[in-house]
Each structure stands twice: as C-alpha cells, then as structure tokens.
Write a protein that holds these residues in place. Structure first.
Motif, PDB file in Angstrom:
ATOM      1  N   SER A 124      14.118   8.881   2.694  1.00 55.35           N
ATOM      2  CA  SER A 124      12.850   9.923   3.509  1.00 55.35           C
ATOM      3  C   SER A 124      12.290  10.457   3.431  1.00 55.35           C
ATOM      4  CB  SER A 124      14.234  10.270   5.031  1.00 55.35           C
ATOM      5  OG  SER A 124      15.006  10.818   4.167  1.00 55.35           O
ATOM      6  N   LEU A 125      13.158  11.568   2.038  1.00 49.84           N
ATOM      7  CA  LEU A 125      12.354  12.528   1.340  1.00 49.84           C
ATOM      8  C   LEU A 125      10.802  11.727   0.384  1.00 49.84           C
ATOM      9  CD1 LEU A 125      14.952  15.023   1.351  1.00 49.84           C
ATOM     10  CD2 LEU A 125      13.689  15.036   2.535  1.00 49.84           C
ATOM     11  N   SER A 126      11.029  11.348  -0.658  1.00 51.75           N
ATOM     12  CA  SER A 126       9.629  11.319  -0.972  1.00 51.75           C
ATOM     13  C   SER A 126       8.504  10.588  -0.787  1.00 51.75           C
ATOM     14  CB  SER A 126      10.779   9.502  -2.344  1.00 51.75           C
ATOM     15  OG  SER A 126      11.900   9.512  -2.986  1.00 51.75           O
ATOM     16  N   PRO A 127       7.650  10.936  -1.271  1.00 53.71           N
ATOM     17  CA  PRO A 127       5.994  10.949  -0.921  1.00 53.71           C
ATOM     18  C   PRO A 127       5.921   8.814  -0.868  1.00 53.71           C
ATOM     19  CG  PRO A 127       5.818  11.367  -3.212  1.00 53.71           C
ATOM     20  CD  PRO A 127       7.416  11.266  -2.746  1.00 53.71           C
ATOM     21  N   ILE A 128       5.121   8.356   0.543  1.00 55.61           N
ATOM     22  CA  ILE A 128       4.900   7.637   0.239  1.00 55.61           C
ATOM     23  C   ILE A 128       3.626   6.477  -1.225  1.00 55.61           C
ATOM     24  CG2 ILE A 128       3.800   5.883   2.153  1.00 55.61           C
ATOM     25  CD1 ILE A 128       4.495   7.452   4.099  1.00 55.61           C
ATOM     26  N   PRO A 129       3.909   5.418  -1.363  1.00 50.69           N
ATOM     27  CA  PRO A 129       3.735   5.050  -2.584  1.00 50.69           C
ATOM     28  C   PRO A 129       2.393   4.654  -1.720  1.00 50.69           C
ATOM     29  CG  PRO A 129       5.345   3.622  -2.525  1.00 50.69           C
ATOM     30  CD  PRO A 129       5.952   5.016  -1.521  1.00 50.69           C
ATOM     31  N   LYS A 130       1.301   4.534  -2.624  1.00 48.47           N
ATOM     32  CA  LYS A 130       0.390   4.278  -2.707  1.00 48.47           C
ATOM     33  C   LYS A 130       0.413   2.774  -3.065  1.00 48.47           C
ATOM     34  CE  LYS A 130      -2.164   8.309  -1.560  1.00 48.47           C
ATOM     35  NZ  LYS A 130      -2.655   8.072   0.104  1.00 48.47           N
ATOM     36  N   ALA A 150       3.636  -1.875   5.527  1.00 48.69           N
ATOM     37  CA  ALA A 150       2.544  -0.992   5.652  1.00 48.69           C
ATOM     38  C   ALA A 150       2.467  -1.779   7.227  1.00 48.69           C
ATOM     39  CB  ALA A 150       1.493  -0.798   5.257  1.00 48.69           C
ATOM     40  N   ILE A 151       2.572  -0.819   8.463  1.00 50.82           N
ATOM     41  CA  ILE A 151       1.482  -1.235   9.691  1.00 50.82           C
ATOM     42  C   ILE A 151       0.178  -1.087  10.341  1.00 50.82           C
ATOM     43  CG2 ILE A 151       4.028  -2.217  10.763  1.00 50.82           C
ATOM     44  CD1 ILE A 151       4.333   0.229  12.094  1.00 50.82           C
ATOM     45  N   TYR A 152      -0.428  -1.706  11.158  1.00 43.59           N
ATOM     46  CA  TYR A 152      -1.759  -1.245  11.270  1.00 43.59           C
ATOM     47  C   TYR A 152      -1.901  -1.232  12.944  1.00 43.59           C
ATOM     48  CZ  TYR A 152      -2.469  -0.954   6.260  1.00 43.59           C
ATOM     49  OH  TYR A 152      -2.659  -0.385   5.398  1.00 43.59           O
ATOM     50  N   ASP A 153      -2.042  -0.192  13.537  1.00 41.71           N
ATOM     51  CA  ASP A 153      -3.113  -1.013  14.645  1.00 41.71           C
ATOM     52  C   ASP A 153      -3.616  -1.917  14.787  1.00 41.71           C
ATOM     53  OD1 ASP A 153      -4.329   2.143  15.502  1.00 41.71           O
ATOM     54  OD2 ASP A 153      -5.135   0.512  14.820  1.00 41.71           O
ATOM     55  N   SER A 154      -4.517  -1.920  16.281  1.00 45.73           N
ATOM     56  CA  SER A 154      -5.664  -2.736  16.855  1.00 45.73           C
ATOM     57  C   SER A 154      -6.670  -2.407  15.988  1.00 45.73           C
ATOM     58  CB  SER A 154      -5.459  -3.695  18.110  1.00 45.73           C
ATOM     59  OG  SER A 154      -5.668  -2.375  19.245  1.00 45.73           O
ATOM     60  N   ASP A 155      -6.862  -1.148  16.028  1.00 45.49           N
ATOM     61  CA  ASP A 155      -8.535  -0.519  15.541  1.00 45.49           C
ATOM     62  C   ASP A 155      -7.940  -0.604  13.555  1.00 45.49           C
ATOM     63  OD1 ASP A 155      -8.691   1.213  18.014  1.00 45.49           O
ATOM     64  OD2 ASP A 155      -9.119  -0.861  18.311  1.00 45.49           O
ATOM     65  N   GLN A 156      -7.375  -1.396  13.175  1.00 46.59           N
ATOM     66  CA  GLN A 156      -7.030  -1.699  12.096  1.00 46.59           C
ATOM     67  C   GLN A 156      -6.685   0.093  11.008  1.00 46.59           C
ATOM     68  OE1 GLN A 156     -10.352  -3.848  10.174  1.00 46.59           O
ATOM     69  NE2 GLN A 156      -9.546  -5.830  10.811  1.00 46.59           N
ATOM     70  N   ASN A 157      -6.015   0.194  12.054  1.00 48.21           N
ATOM     71  CA  ASN A 157      -5.656   2.415  11.581  1.00 48.21           C
ATOM     72  C   ASN A 157      -3.828   2.403  11.248  1.00 48.21           C
ATOM     73  OD1 ASN A 157      -8.153   3.342  12.485  1.00 48.21           O
ATOM     74  ND2 ASN A 157      -7.474   3.499  14.076  1.00 48.21           N
ATOM     75  N   TYR A 158      -3.679   2.539  10.283  1.00 42.89           N
ATOM     76  CA  TYR A 158      -2.492   3.045   9.512  1.00 42.89           C
ATOM     77  C   TYR A 158      -1.902   3.436  10.538  1.00 42.89           C
ATOM     78  CZ  TYR A 158       1.130   3.999   5.291  1.00 42.89           C
ATOM     79  OH  TYR A 158       2.433   4.695   5.784  1.00 42.89           O
ATOM     80  N   ILE A 159      -0.180   3.011  11.026  1.00 41.87           N
ATOM     81  CA  ILE A 159       0.312   3.961  11.729  1.00 41.87           C
ATOM     82  C   ILE A 159       1.607   3.796  10.766  1.00 41.87           C
ATOM     83  CG2 ILE A 159       2.087   3.640  13.514  1.00 41.87           C
ATOM     84  CD1 ILE A 159       0.258   1.262  14.294  1.00 41.87           C
ATOM     85  N   PHE A 160       2.518   3.530  10.056  1.00 42.35           N
ATOM     86  CA  PHE A 160       3.314   3.549   8.930  1.00 42.35           C
ATOM     87  C   PHE A 160       4.292   2.071   8.205  1.00 42.35           C
ATOM     88  CE2 PHE A 160       6.982   6.357   8.812  1.00 42.35           C
ATOM     89  CZ  PHE A 160       7.914   6.083   8.322  1.00 42.35           C
ATOM     90  N   GLY A 161       4.322   3.184   7.440  1.00 44.35           N
ATOM     91  CA  GLY A 161       5.027   1.932   6.293  1.00 44.35           C
ATOM     92  C   GLY A 161       5.779   2.864   4.713  1.00 44.35           C
ATOM     93  N   ASN A 208       1.337   3.065   1.457  1.00 45.47           N
ATOM     94  CA  ASN A 208      -0.296   2.970   2.282  1.00 45.47           C
ATOM     95  C   ASN A 208      -1.217   2.623   1.166  1.00 45.47           C
ATOM     96  OD1 ASN A 208      -2.343   3.938   3.971  1.00 45.47           O
ATOM     97  ND2 ASN A 208      -1.878   6.097   3.170  1.00 45.47           N
ATOM     98  N   PRO A 209      -1.511   1.430   1.324  1.00 49.15           N
ATOM     99  CA  PRO A 209      -2.564   0.413   0.276  1.00 49.15           C
ATOM    100  C   PRO A 209      -4.298   1.676   1.372  1.00 49.15           C
ATOM    101  CG  PRO A 209      -2.178  -0.907   1.939  1.00 49.15           C
ATOM    102  CD  PRO A 209      -0.848   0.691   1.824  1.00 49.15           C
ATOM    103  N   THR A 210      -5.132   2.007  -0.251  1.00 56.70           N
ATOM    104  CA  THR A 210      -6.189   2.711  -0.085  1.00 56.70           C
ATOM    105  C   THR A 210      -6.879   2.161   0.398  1.00 56.70           C
ATOM    106  OG1 THR A 210      -6.327   1.744  -2.715  1.00 56.70           O
ATOM    107  CG2 THR A 210      -5.594   4.249  -1.639  1.00 56.70           C
ATOM    108  N   ASN A 211      -7.403   0.331  -0.029  1.00 59.33           N
ATOM    109  CA  ASN A 211      -8.623  -0.643   0.316  1.00 59.33           C
ATOM    110  C   ASN A 211      -7.915  -1.630   0.661  1.00 59.33           C
ATOM    111  OD1 ASN A 211     -10.340   1.400   0.408  1.00 59.33           O
ATOM    112  ND2 ASN A 211     -10.841   1.054  -1.958  1.00 59.33           N
ATOM    113  N   PRO A 212      -7.171  -1.954   1.908  1.00 59.21           N
ATOM    114  CA  PRO A 212      -6.857  -3.420   2.287  1.00 59.21           C
ATOM    115  C   PRO A 212      -7.961  -4.153   2.766  1.00 59.21           C
ATOM    116  CG  PRO A 212      -6.031  -1.474   4.384  1.00 59.21           C
ATOM    117  CD  PRO A 212      -6.399  -0.866   2.689  1.00 59.21           C
ATOM    118  N   LEU A 213      -7.490  -5.728   2.088  1.00 57.92           N
ATOM    119  CA  LEU A 213      -8.855  -6.827   1.906  1.00 57.92           C
ATOM    120  C   LEU A 213      -8.701  -6.795   3.286  1.00 57.92           C
ATOM    121  CD1 LEU A 213      -9.077  -8.006  -1.593  1.00 57.92           C
ATOM    122  CD2 LEU A 213     -10.688  -5.664  -0.500  1.00 57.92           C
TER     123      LEU A 213
END
Lengths: 128, 383
Positions: free
Chosen positions: A122-128, B78-89, B92-97
């Motif tokens: 929970s404390l680590s930054p989320i990897p990209k 990672a999970i995204y809402d119906s508008d393709q906005n990032y919720i949590f994960g 967090n990928p920068t450019n999902p295709l």
C-alpha cells in the motif's frame, strides 16, 4: 475587524468547498437517506448499486437527479419487487443546482477510489 | 574438370541453391510467424483466465463495505470506468491501446477484459504480464537447425544434380579430346617424312621449284607445330617436366629462324630487341610451346607487309604485331580452349590456351592488349 471577519468567512467557505470528502448534506440526509436508514438499506449500498450500473460519477449523478425529480419504479435503482414492500418516495422540491451539489457530495463521500489500496504494497508508488 | 565445366556447375548451383534457399526461407518464416502467433495466443488465453480471476476478486470487493478494500497485487492490472478513465490498479499504464482487445508493448502482453456489471465502477480491466520467451526461443532454434539440415541436404543434392547436368557437356569435351589424341597419333609419321624429304631435296638436288618447295615447307611446319601443340595438350597433366636454366634469347632466335619462311611469305618487317643471356628456369618444351604460339599468332593474323616487334629483356618478352587485332568483347575469352576470335586463318584455337597453361604453371604474368583492325600486343612477365 470587519476585514478580519470577512477573511475568516471566505477562508472557511473555501476550505469547506475544497474538501470533497464531506458528509452528505442535511437536505439529502433528511429527504432521502434517513428513510433508507430506517428501512435498513445502507446509503453505501445504494451508492454501490448506482456504481455497478452506471460506472462514472457523471452518469450516476444524472440518474440520481432524474430519479429525485421524478421518482418512479422505472427510474429507481432498486428492483421493481422492492416497491411491493416499500412505498415510492415523494418528489423533491429542491433547487436543481443545489441538489446537484448535494448529490456530488454524496458520491464523493462514498467514492470507491478512496477505499481501495493495493494488497501488501500500500505504501509503494504505483508502477507505470 | 575444365574451367567451362566448373563455371557451368557453379552457375547451376548458384541459381538452384539460391532459389531453393529463398523458397525454404519464405516457408520457414511463414511457419515461424504462425507458430509464434499460436504461442502468444496461448499466453493470451492464460492472461484472459487471470483477468477472469481478478474480475471475481473485484466482485467480492464490490460487495465488501469495510475499509480499506485490498486490491489484488498480481498479475499487474488496472481498472477503468465506462469513459475509459483510470480508477485504480496495481499499475498505471501511460498509453493503453484502446482499439485492440490485446496488444504487445515493451515485451509485455496486455489484455482488456470487459466487466459486466461494473463492479467498483469498472467497465474495463487491463491486465498485463511479461511475454514468456522460452517456447519462442526453442521454436527459433528448431527452425534454424531445420534450415541448416535442409540446406546441407539440398546442397549435396544440388551438386549431384549439377554433375548430371554437365555430364553431356563433359562427354562432348571428352569426345573432342579423344579425337585430338587419335589425330595426333596419326599425324606424326607423315609430317616427319615430309619435312625430312624437303630438307633432303633442298640439300641434295638443285630444285627449280624453289617457291613451291618453300610453300610445302611452310605448310609442313604448320602441321608439325599443330601436332606438337595437340600432343602438349593431350599430355599436359601427365607431362614430366625437366626444369633447367634455359637461354630464352637463344631459343627465341632459333624459333625466329624456324618461322623465317612464313615471315618472308607475308613480307613482314621484323624488328628485334633481344638481349643476350636471358636465363630462366623452365622446361624446354614449355618454352617452345610458349614462344611458338605467340610467334605463330603474330605471323598468322598479321597483314601482308605488316610489322612484328619482338623485345626480350631480364623481366619480360614483349611481342607487338600489326595484325587484325581482337575485339574487346572476345578478349576475356581468348584463353579458352577451342575459342577463336577470328576464323579467317586455320587452327583449332588452342594456341593461347597452351600459352595460358604455361604461364599458370610457372606463375608468369600474361597480358594482352588489342585494338581491332590495328594490332595486338602480348607481354609475358616473369619475376
């Protein structure tokens, strides 16, 4: 003195409006949520039902507003069988923009993002 | 194997092997692509089942009201809402295709799993895992091995087919060589008889038909020289050489005397610059064949009243004639046996082939320059 009081009021207002995680307004609580509590239907459960059906805050807000302005079984998030046992709520006579703000407050309060944490890390930054 | 045979065989092998290799390579690449696709499909299916497991975890989290809700850390998702906005994960990928259900990026496999209903508000679940390369590497090694084995097999087959291909040509060459062998054998005695008797007649009898006798002598000597060349060609690979210091200048003078009658018959102007005592280590017969063929070409293809210049020094023999010359396109093939750039004079086209063989045997350098209709310049250089 006047200036000092004005500054305090402005600052307090700003802080209040800036903090998204505030309890639902008294209007909403009295008009809607109290009844839900009495009927033992948790507010968060209602929120989760809306979330599961509509996904985004924008859509949830739109649907909640539509229901509160014209509560009907077809508009409600609850199943039709629910209204065999519980009465339909009355239409709310609250100003549209105020109601929108209140609904937003409600959604922000129960927002799922505030509750999620990655297990064991929970404390680590989320990897990209 | 003759040069022409080797050349034909190499050309055939080059075309055959390159076309076979291209065909096999194309087939292998297509097969590799297809198999790799299958391997990645298998990994994609595995990722899909992991996505399903995560979706079940999300369903459980959606039904929990405690705090915090513990999101599964692996596989990365990672999970995204119906508008393709990032919720949590857990990433967090920068450019999902978004346009593809699955894709590959930076050696990782990504898969979009659609959720219905939207547990935790998520419509899309993106999972990823590193691509497992073991199977792909095994596939690559297997195909490479297959290519090598197939390459070796088809090379051996190609050589076998090539030899079959040149067999008729080889047979033809062998027939010609047999003909030469038989002819040379039959020629020897009559030629010797003619030359001996011409000499006797000239010595013992005062013959009035001197011009006619000269012509007989020239023709007989031509025949004799042809016989010597053919014998040399026939015996060359079995010939036992006696390499000894030989005075090339002296030998050159002797041969000029031998060809004197032919030079006079065409009224050629001979210019000599022959240094004395030029000694080189060479078999006498090889030297004879070399000099005789160069001189006979200079005489045979020369014009009436033409010129021949001969220069000999420590380093080279240089012969220039004012003959008909050789066309540029024929120059490169002039050494080939039976190849004749000009059909106007008699011969089998073996002269320069013999010169080439002697030059090769002693590692001399042989250069030939020619201008068509003007003349030819030949240089033999020895170190």
């Amino acid at each position: 003195m006047v200036i000092k009081r004005t500054l305090i009021i402005i600052t307090t207002t700003l802080i209040a409006t800036a903090n998204p995680i505030t309890k639902p307004s008294n209007r909403l609580t009295n008009s809607c949520l109290n009844c839900h509590t009495k009927q033992k239907i948790p507010s968060e459960l209602i929120y989760r039902r809306y979330l599961m059906r509509y996904s985004t805050d924008k859509k949830m807000q739109k649907r909640i507003l539509a229901y509160l302005k014209k509560p009907t079984p077809s508009n409600s998030i609850m199943p039709k069988q629910f209204f065999l046992k519980f009465p339909m709520k009355k239409r709310l006579d609250i100003n549209g923009s105020i109601l929108e703000r209140d609904i937003k407050g409600y959604l922000d309060y129960f927002n799922i993002k505030n509750k999620l944490k990655v297990s064991n890390n929970s404390l680590s930054p989320i990897p990209k | 194997m003759l040069v022409s045979e080797k050349r034909s065989l190499f050309r055939f092998l080059a075309i055959y092997l390159s076309s076979t290799f291209l065909l096999f390579l194309s087939a292998t690449l297509i097969f590799y692509h297809y198999q790799k696709h299958n391997i990645l499909d298998t990994q994609r299916e595995s990722l899909k089942s992991k996505a399903y497991q995560i979706s079940q975890e999300l369903r459980k989290l959606h039904e929990q009201f405690g705090v915090p809700l513990l999101y599964p850390p692996s596989p990365l998702s990672a999970i995204y809402d119906s508008d393709q906005n990032y919720i949590f994960g857990s990433f967090n990928p920068t450019n999902p295709l978004w346009q593809n259900e699955s894709y590959i990026q930076e050696d990782k496999l990504f898969y979009f799993y659609k959720l219905e209903p939207y547990y935790l508000g998520a419509k899309y679940l993106l999972v990823n895992q590193k691509i497992e390369h073991t199977q792909i590497t095994i596939l690559q090694k297997t195909l490479l091995f297959f290519l090598l084995v197939a390459g070796l097999f088809f090379t051996i087959l190609g050589i076998f087919l090539g030899r079959l291909f040149i067999a008729p040509m080889k047979e033809s060459m062998q027939r010609v060589n047999r003909f030469i062998e038989d002819t040379t054998h039959e020629l020897n005695t009559p030629i010797s008889t003619i030359l001996t008797n011409i000499e006797l007649i000239e010595t013992l009898y005062n013959c009035k038909a001197k011009k006619e006798m000269k012509r007989i002598e020239i023709a007989s000597k031509t025949l004799s020289r042809l016989y010597d060349d053919l014998t040399y060609l026939k015996l060359n690979h079995n010939y036992h050489r006696e390499i000894e210091p030989l005075n090339i200048g002296q030998l050159l003078q002797e041969r000029l005397l031998y060809f004197q009658s032919m030079i006079e018959a065409k009224s050629l102007i001979l210019t000599e610059a022959i240094e004395q005592n030029i000694i080189i280590a060479i078999d006498r017969n090889d030297a004879l064949r070399l000099i005789d063929n160069l001189l006979s070409n200079a005489i045979k293809y020369n014009q009436k009243n033409g010129k021949i210049t001969i220069a000999l020094n420590q380093k080279r023999l240089h012969i220039v004639d004012s003959g008909i010359g050789i066309k540029e396109e024929d120059l490169s093939r002039i050494h080939e046996r039976f190849n004749r750039a000009n059909q106007s004079e008699g011969g089998f086209g073996i002269g320069l082939d013999i010169v080439g063989q002697v030059v090769k045997e002693y590692s001399f350098k042989f250069t030939i320059n020619s201008i068509y209709t003007e003349g030819t310049e030949v240089t033999i250089t020895w170190s």
